[in-house]
Design a protein around this motif. Structure first.
Motif, mmCIF file in Angstrom:
data_model
loop_
_atom_site.group_PDB
_atom_site.id
_atom_site.type_symbol
_atom_site.label_atom_id
_atom_site.label_comp_id
_atom_site.label_asym_id
_atom_site.label_seq_id
_atom_site.Cartn_x
_atom_site.Cartn_y
_atom_site.Cartn_z
ATOM 1 N N LEU A 65 0.798 -1.079 -0.069
ATOM 2 C CA LEU A 65 0.046 0.107 0.098
ATOM 3 C C LEU A 65 0.908 1.137 0.014
ATOM 4 N N GLY A 66 1.806 1.216 0.696
ATOM 5 C CA GLY A 66 2.804 2.547 1.011
ATOM 6 C C GLY A 66 2.865 2.970 2.438
ATOM 7 N N THR A 67 3.290 4.182 2.365
ATOM 8 C CA THR A 67 3.795 4.947 3.596
ATOM 9 C C THR A 67 2.803 5.824 4.080
ATOM 10 N N GLN A 68 2.216 5.818 5.304
ATOM 11 C CA GLN A 68 1.465 6.929 5.839
ATOM 12 C C GLN A 68 1.800 7.419 7.295
ATOM 13 N N THR A 69 1.235 8.522 7.480
ATOM 14 C CA THR A 69 1.607 8.762 8.747
ATOM 15 C C THR A 69 1.102 8.095 9.913
ATOM 16 N N THR A 70 1.668 7.760 11.015
ATOM 17 C CA THR A 70 0.901 6.957 12.125
ATOM 18 C C THR A 70 -0.226 7.774 12.878
ATOM 19 N N VAL A 71 -1.469 7.007 12.785
ATOM 20 C CA VAL A 71 -2.633 7.459 13.404
ATOM 21 C C VAL A 71 -2.381 7.525 14.721
ATOM 22 N N LEU A 72 -2.817 8.631 15.574
ATOM 23 C CA LEU A 72 -2.956 8.799 16.647
ATOM 24 C C LEU A 72 -4.141 8.816 17.225
ATOM 25 N N GLU A 73 -4.483 8.078 18.351
ATOM 26 C CA GLU A 73 -5.794 8.152 18.951
ATOM 27 C C GLU A 73 -5.971 9.060 20.142
#
Length: 217
Positions: A65-73
């Protein structure tokens, strides 16, 4: 923390700023090809930079899929500040009872002078100012693993804070100026341990403000 030098270091800083400007609760996808074209380099240095940022938990790579920012909860926001505070406490515990390095003092004074002279109060400027602060603080943490953890935890907090800065410009920058002055006072009048205590307070002092901000945004 980041083993990039010269032009690569500047690209890393620019991509890190992109990450911090994005909503921390939503994924921002980063494409190697597009970034290579944007910064005028091949995909190889971009891949290296993205890996460094992923090592710092700012990015997450999904196979195919690729690289994404780490989602913060949002429900983990208080824990993120607690972790940063705990890391600062460890750094304080092993710090020298000596004056802060001259390089650290000069770097903090340079940031302070920037705030006095430069009227830029954009989110990008905020990220740059705090990036310079954490670089100055990190000079006192000689253990590489602890230094890495300190910086990674710090940048996670900045991702939370940038959204608030956009909405509360005057208050956020006023607090930044106060933090820098406190850091300079600790650096010039106290020890490395005193300065690291200020670093810990910088993190802990924002929890309630941010929780209130994200409740309505």
């Amino acid at each position: 923390m980041y083993r990039a030098v010269g032009h690569q270091a500047e690209i890393l800083k620019a991509i890190r700023t992109k990450i911090c400007l994005a909503n921390p609760r939503e994924a921002l996808w980063l494409k190697e090809t597009a970034l290579a074209e944007e910064y005028g380099v091949s995909r190889t240095p971009i891949r290296h930079i993205l890996q460094l940022l992923a090592n710092a938990q700012l990015l997450h790579t999904q196979t195919g899929l690729g690289t994404q920012t780490t989602v913060l909860e949002l429900n983990e926001l208080p824990k993120h500040f607690e972790i940063y505070g705990a890391i600062c406490d460890i750094a304080i515990g092993v710090a020298n009872e000596e004056r802060a390095p001259r390089e650290t003092i000069l770097a903090l004074m340079s940031v302070h002078n920037t705030l006095l002279i430069d009227e830029d109060r954009s989110p990008e400027a905020f990220i740059d100012v705090y990036g310079r602060i954490i670089d100055a603080m990190s000079q006192m943490i000689t253990d590489p693993i602890l230094c890495y953890a300190h910086q990674a935890a710090f940048w996670r907090l900045i991702r939370w804070r940038v959204q608030e800065v956009t909405a509360e410009v005057e208050g956020s920058w006023g607090l930044a100026a106060s933090n820098i002055q406190s850091a300079i006072d600790a650096a010039t009048q106290g020890t490395e341990r005193d300065l690291l205590e200020i670093s810990g307070r910088m993190g802990r002092s924002h929890i309630d403000r941010l929780i209130n901000y994200y409740k309505v945004n």
